[in-house]
Design an enzyme around this catalytic site. Structure first.
Site, mmCIF file in Angstrom:
data_model
loop_
_atom_site.group_PDB
_atom_site.id
_atom_site.type_symbol
_atom_site.label_atom_id
_atom_site.label_comp_id
_atom_site.label_asym_id
_atom_site.label_seq_id
_atom_site.Cartn_x
_atom_site.Cartn_y
_atom_site.Cartn_z
ATOM 1 N N CYS A 133 80.243 -8.681 28.247
ATOM 2 C CA CYS A 133 80.695 -7.316 28.534
ATOM 3 C C CYS A 133 81.965 -6.927 27.791
ATOM 4 C CB CYS A 133 80.901 -7.149 30.030
ATOM 5 S SG CYS A 133 79.417 -7.444 30.993
ATOM 6 N N HIS A 174 77.486 1.503 31.523
ATOM 7 C CA HIS A 174 77.932 0.219 30.979
ATOM 8 C C HIS A 174 76.928 -0.346 29.974
ATOM 9 C CE1 HIS A 174 79.901 -3.525 30.522
ATOM 10 N NE2 HIS A 174 79.415 -4.168 31.580
#
Length: 384
Positions: free
Chosen positions: A72, A333
């Protein structure tokens, strides 16, 4: 950046996303692709040279194109790589892009028979807590939240307040995947994923891209970008420490110690810290992580993050505005693009171009981005 979209809701592929985001970034910097000396590309899913396929939409000039994946924190990793090329005097103009084309639903971890990159993290987690049947990521942050509650008395309502704030902020962000406002009760009453985390406290999977043009001071002058220039004042990355795997607290497993160390190093390089910034974009993949990160960044003392959200200190009218974009929870995201979308939001804030979500008088900003496995990146920005 592009608008972040629910996977499959728009007929586009990752080259289309990158063309949209990177073309806008280059136009903003008064350059064309022929000016770029090096390209750093972040993506987590897809074949290894997807970065080349994406940027070839902009031109085929023979410049180096480097693909990178740090879970991430991939976008911020690419940003740091580009910054180091310029700081080291190797380049004057670098394009950094991140993108993702994802599947709907929770992320799996198919290792195809290879060692699990989160193997040590999960082994330690299951030494501390019984496993549940939920996907790995929410399970890890739910256990970290439980340990925070056990040690410091934080509450499920405080974690839910983070999500309420970030959904409310996203209502003013046209780039956000979601722009719906939800009450605190609606967030607490949404389907339970892994207690204390409900569905509206989780970041979604997303499609989208974001890009940044990095320049040396010489190039800023050459291409007449000074009026809009934002300086990277300090930046640092850390990976897991031995302490990540030998405490009795799941907060270290999800990177609280990495974040604190990265912040400390970035503050030293910048010459200022979180108390000197007005606006922050941080990694709220699940709402408890925002409260853990308040403490890791030094915004409050250990165990006091819940009090900070209760006091309204992290929204408009408070000491800081945290995640004015809506954060990962509401903006979306797409893993490879997230760090660069944070960069875009903070650049707009420092330039006074954030429209209805503008933080008044913002002159300095902080970005925090973390990926399990692990890598935490903290970046400090200021207007030139």
């Amino acid at each position: 950046m592009t608008k972040f979209e629910r996977p499959g809701s728009r007929e586009w592929d990752y080259p289309d996303m990158v063309r949209e985001a990177a073309t806008a970034a280059m136009a903003d910097a008064n350059i064309t692709y022929d000016t770029i000396e090096h390209v750093a590309v972040g993506h987590v899913f897809g074949p290894s040279t997807s970065g080349q396929r994406a940027v070839y939409e902009l031109g085929c000039t023979g410049v180096p194109v480097v693909n990178m994946n740090n879970n991430c924190s991939t976008g911020s990793t690419a940003l740091m790589y580009g910054q180091q090329l310029i700081a080291g005097g190797l380049c004057d103009v670098v394009l950094v892009v991140g993108f993702e084309k994802m599947q709907r639903g929770s992320l799996g971890l198919d290792t195809d028979g290879r060692a699990n990159p989160l193997g040590r993290h999960l082994e330690h987690l299951y030494d501390l807590h019984e496993p549940t049947e939920t996907p790995i990521a929410p399970q890890m942050w739910a256990r970290a939240a439980e340990d925070h509650m056990r040690r410091f008395g934080s509450t499920a309502e405080q974690f839910a307040k983070v999500a309420e704030k970030n959904h409310r902020h996203s209502a003013n962000n046209p780039y956000a995947q979601f722009q719906d406002i939800h009450s605190l009760d609606q967030i607490l009453d949404s389907p339970m994923i892994d207690a204390p985390i409900t569905r509206l406290q989780c970041s979604p999977t997303s499609d989208g891209s974001a890009a940044a043009v990095l320049m040396s001071p010489k190039a800023v002058e050459q291409y007449d970008c000074g009026a809009n220039a934002v300086r990277i004042a300090g930046q640092a990355m850390t990976t897991d420490f031995a302490s990540s795997f030998d405490t009795d607290d799941a907060r270290t497993i999800v990177g609280a110690d990495m974040s604190a160390a990265a912040a400390s190093a970035a503050y030293e390089r910048a010459g200022f810290d979180v108390h000197d910034v007005e606006v922050i974009e941080l990694h709220d993949c699940f709402s408890p992580n925002e409260i853990l990160t308040y403490e890791a960044l030094g915004m409050c003392g250990e165990g006091k993050g819940g009090e900070l959200i209760d006091a309204g200190e992290t929204t408009y009218g408070g000491r800081w505005v945290v995640n004015p974009s809506g954060g990962l929870i509401s903006k979306g995201h797409p893993l490879g693009a997230t760090g660069l979308a944070q960069c875009a939001e903070l650049s707009w804030q420092l330039r006074g171009e954030a429209n209805d979500r503008q933080v008044e008088g913002a002159t300095r900003a902080l970005q925090h981005n973390i990926g399990l496995g692990g890598a935490a990146v903290v970046t400090l920005y200021e207007r030139v």
